[in-house]
Design a protein around this motif. Structure first.
Motif, PDB file in Angstrom:
ATOM      1  N   GLN A 164       0.821  -1.213   0.000  1.00 54.08           N
ATOM      2  CA  GLN A 164       0.000   0.000   0.000  1.00 54.08           C
ATOM      3  C   GLN A 164       0.858   1.267   0.000  1.00 54.08           C
ATOM      4  N   GLN A 176       2.581   1.762  -3.399  1.00 52.73           N
ATOM      5  CA  GLN A 176       1.602   2.206  -4.413  1.00 52.73           C
ATOM      6  C   GLN A 176       1.235   3.675  -4.181  1.00 52.73           C
ATOM      7  N   ASN A 223      -9.390   9.971   2.036  1.00 50.53           N
ATOM      8  CA  ASN A 223      -8.731   8.688   2.195  1.00 50.53           C
ATOM      9  C   ASN A 223      -7.555   8.784   3.175  1.00 50.53           C
TER      10      ASN A 223
HETATM   11  N1  ACO Z   1      -6.031   2.660  -8.751  1.00 51.62           N
HETATM   12  C1  ACO Z   1      -5.210   1.627  -8.967  1.00 51.62           C
HETATM   13  N2  ACO Z   1      -5.279   0.470  -8.274  1.00 51.62           N
HETATM   14  C2  ACO Z   1      -6.221   0.382  -7.322  1.00 51.62           C
HETATM   15  C3  ACO Z   1      -7.110   1.433  -7.039  1.00 51.62           C
HETATM   16  C4  ACO Z   1      -6.982   2.612  -7.810  1.00 51.62           C
HETATM   17  N3  ACO Z   1      -7.793   3.650  -7.623  1.00 51.62           N
HETATM   18  N4  ACO Z   1      -7.931   1.030  -6.044  1.00 51.62           N
HETATM   19  C5  ACO Z   1      -7.581  -0.207  -5.722  1.00 51.62           C
HETATM   20  N5  ACO Z   1      -6.562  -0.618  -6.500  1.00 51.62           N
HETATM   21  C6  ACO Z   1      -5.911  -1.923  -6.492  1.00 51.62           C
HETATM   22  C7  ACO Z   1      -5.313  -2.223  -5.136  1.00 51.62           C
HETATM   23  O1  ACO Z   1      -4.024  -1.658  -5.057  1.00 51.62           O
HETATM   24  C8  ACO Z   1      -5.300  -3.719  -5.118  1.00 51.62           C
HETATM   25  O2  ACO Z   1      -4.237  -4.199  -5.908  1.00 51.62           O
HETATM   26  P1  ACO Z   1      -3.135  -5.268  -5.371  1.00 51.62           P
HETATM   27  O3  ACO Z   1      -3.861  -6.209  -4.467  1.00 51.62           O
HETATM   28  O4  ACO Z   1      -2.593  -5.881  -6.617  1.00 51.62           O
HETATM   29  O5  ACO Z   1      -2.108  -4.504  -4.654  1.00 51.62           O
HETATM   30  C9  ACO Z   1      -6.563  -4.069  -5.891  1.00 51.62           C
HETATM   31  O6  ACO Z   1      -6.881  -2.926  -6.674  1.00 51.62           O
HETATM   32  C10 ACO Z   1      -7.728  -4.414  -4.994  1.00 51.62           C
HETATM   33  O7  ACO Z   1      -8.130  -3.293  -4.199  1.00 51.62           O
HETATM   34  P2  ACO Z   1      -8.311  -3.328  -2.617  1.00 51.62           P
HETATM   35  O8  ACO Z   1      -8.364  -4.730  -2.134  1.00 51.62           O
HETATM   36  O9  ACO Z   1      -9.458  -2.474  -2.268  1.00 51.62           O
HETATM   37  O10 ACO Z   1      -6.918  -2.694  -2.143  1.00 51.62           O
HETATM   38  P3  ACO Z   1      -6.556  -1.814  -0.873  1.00 51.62           P
HETATM   39  O11 ACO Z   1      -7.084  -2.420   0.366  1.00 51.62           O
HETATM   40  O12 ACO Z   1      -5.105  -1.548  -0.916  1.00 51.62           O
HETATM   41  O13 ACO Z   1      -7.367  -0.429  -1.078  1.00 51.62           O
HETATM   42  C11 ACO Z   1      -6.763   1.878  -1.568  1.00 51.62           C
HETATM   43  C12 ACO Z   1      -7.023   0.458  -2.118  1.00 51.62           C
HETATM   44  C13 ACO Z   1      -8.049   2.406  -0.947  1.00 51.62           C
HETATM   45  C14 ACO Z   1      -6.301   2.767  -2.695  1.00 51.62           C
HETATM   46  C15 ACO Z   1      -5.677   1.760  -0.457  1.00 51.62           C
HETATM   47  O14 ACO Z   1      -4.540   1.104  -0.944  1.00 51.62           O
HETATM   48  C16 ACO Z   1      -5.241   3.079   0.115  1.00 51.62           C
HETATM   49  O15 ACO Z   1      -5.940   3.673   0.921  1.00 51.62           O
HETATM   50  N6  ACO Z   1      -4.023   3.558  -0.277  1.00 51.62           N
HETATM   51  C17 ACO Z   1      -3.413   4.741   0.261  1.00 51.62           C
HETATM   52  C18 ACO Z   1      -3.851   5.970  -0.455  1.00 51.62           C
HETATM   53  C19 ACO Z   1      -3.357   6.059  -1.876  1.00 51.62           C
HETATM   54  O16 ACO Z   1      -2.585   5.275  -2.362  1.00 51.62           O
HETATM   55  N7  ACO Z   1      -3.768   7.073  -2.574  1.00 51.62           N
HETATM   56  C20 ACO Z   1      -3.288   7.296  -3.914  1.00 51.62           C
HETATM   57  C21 ACO Z   1      -4.079   8.288  -4.635  1.00 51.62           C
HETATM   58  S1  ACO Z   1      -4.154   9.824  -3.823  1.00 51.62           S
HETATM   59  C22 ACO Z   1      -2.768  10.712  -4.266  1.00 51.62           C
HETATM   60  O17 ACO Z   1      -1.760  10.209  -4.437  1.00 51.62           O
HETATM   61  C23 ACO Z   1      -2.885  12.195  -4.412  1.00 51.62           C
END
Ligand code: ACO
Length: 311
Positions: A36, A39, A134
């Motif tokens: 996480q 990513q 988030n």
């Molecule tokens: N874009 C790309 N991939 C995504 C997205 C998205 N919007 N949402 C979910 N996925 C991916 C997950 O990474 C996961 O992939 P993996 O298992 O191969 O690693 C898969 O889809 C399944 O999703 P979830 O089981 O729901 O995954 P997770 O519990 O990690 O939830 C979330 C996803 C909500 C994005 C979480 O990782 C999170 O809160 N991350 C921290 C915030 C973040 O990364 N923000 C980035 C955008 S904001 C910014 O940067 C300005």
């Protein structure tokens, strides 16, 4: 009664005690966090590109300096996050290699193009608005270094959101053409922003365990609902129409009902087939290659200092 190591760990989590780098943790907890956080870091780096596209075309010197500062903040967020992932034993070179090879994921939202100046408003208002929703709960995530990094990130992120809203407000109070530009931006960004929160809870493989470990404090659907409830009144205030015919206030749940996200589009973008995936990765790889001399110079400098200290 003796608790196993894993039970002791869960007891600490349940008591809201932060986990620190040297503490024992289950391998799967470490792996999930590295996944996480890395990513998230990649998203910050790639997230510089859609807005970087407008730095040279911002409509005034003031707008240009604000945008420049914001994009630099995002680079900083990426660096804190890579550092947080390193405390778990991840190697930065490996994380970057995985980003550049296309193996690692980053947020789907940054694979959409920024076509007009209103898109700078939409990215700040909607995308950073979603990011804050988030990330504010992540200030209470169970892993200490990640939680602490989020505090400063969220402060900067709320400034970003304000500036996006202010761009939208200026356009909406401007000429009919400017207002139309704002509406057109909202039409393109609304649905991709809802996708940022990730798949539906019922389709999310990681949510249940991450909630249990208090890495996540809210589920994807909970945050998506909060986002809609927060944004609809703001769109109304701006005099803009949210492009969802199914949007409707639900008195009983004290929230909005809204239409279904196009999940096929979402997975398509996540798999690398969005409008800008290739362009984004190419730009990252090129930036990395062009920075090789900086890394070499920094290493040579560190080496020289070390020799001087030893002498
Ligand atoms: N874009 C790309 N991939 C995504 C997205 C998205 N919007 N949402 C979910 N996925 C991916 C997950 O990474 C996961 O992939 P993996 O298992 O191969 O690693 C898969 O889809 C399944 O999703 P979830 O089981 O729901 O995954 P997770 O519990 O990690 O939830 C979330 C996803 C909500 C994005 C979480 O990782 C999170 O809160 N991350 C921290 C915030 C973040 O990364 N923000 C980035 C955008 S904001 C910014 O940067 C300005």
């Amino acid at each position: 009664l003796e608790l196993t190591q894993e039970e002791q760990f869960q007891a600490r989590i349940d008591a809201d005690v932060r986990i620190e780098p040297k503490d024992w943790m289950p391998d799967a907890y470490r792996k999930t966090l590295i996944r996480q956080i890395s990513q998230h870091a990649h998203s910050e780096l790639v997230g510089m590109l859609p807005e970087g596209n407008w730095i040279t075309r911002a409509p005034s010197l003031k707008r240009k300096s604000i945008l420049l500062a914001k994009v630099q903040d995002e680079a900083g967020h990426g660096l804190y996050l890579y550092s947080a992932a390193e405390t778990l034993g991840a190697s930065r070179d490996q994380m970057l290699a995985d980003l550049h090879s296309g193996k690692a994921k980053y947020s789907s939202i940054f694979n959409y193009p920024t076509l007009s100046w209103a898109d700078m408003g939409c990215v700040g208002w909607l995308v950073d608005g979603a990011a804050i929703l988030n990330q504010v709960p992540l200030c209470r995530t169970s892993y200490g270094p990640y939680a602490r990094a989020m505090v400063r990130v969220c402060k900067e992120e709320s400034f970003h959101q304000r500036q996006g809203f202010e761009i939208m407000q200026t356009l909406c109070e401007g000429s009919p053409e400017q207002k139309a530009m704002a509406q057109e931006g909202l039409n393109r960004w609304w649905w991709p922003t809802l996708m940022m929160f990730g798949p539906k809870d019922s389709e999310s493989p990681n949510t249940a365990q991450s909630m249990n470990w208090r890495i996540k404090r809210f589920t994807n659907d909970e945050l998506r609902q909060k986002f809609v409830d927060m944004m609809v009144p703001q769109a109304e205030f701006l005099g803009l129409t949210v492009p969802d015919p199914n949007l409707k206030w639900n008195e009983a749940k004290q929230g909005y009902d809204f239409g279904d996200v196009d999940w096929e589009e979402f997975w398509n973008v996540v798999k690398g087939n969005g409008l800008c995936n290739q362009e984004r990765l190419q730009a990252r790889v090129q930036a990395h290659e062009e920075g090789a001399w900086v890394r070499e110079a920094a290493l040579a400098h560190a080496e020289k200092r070390k020799q001087r200290e030893e002498a």
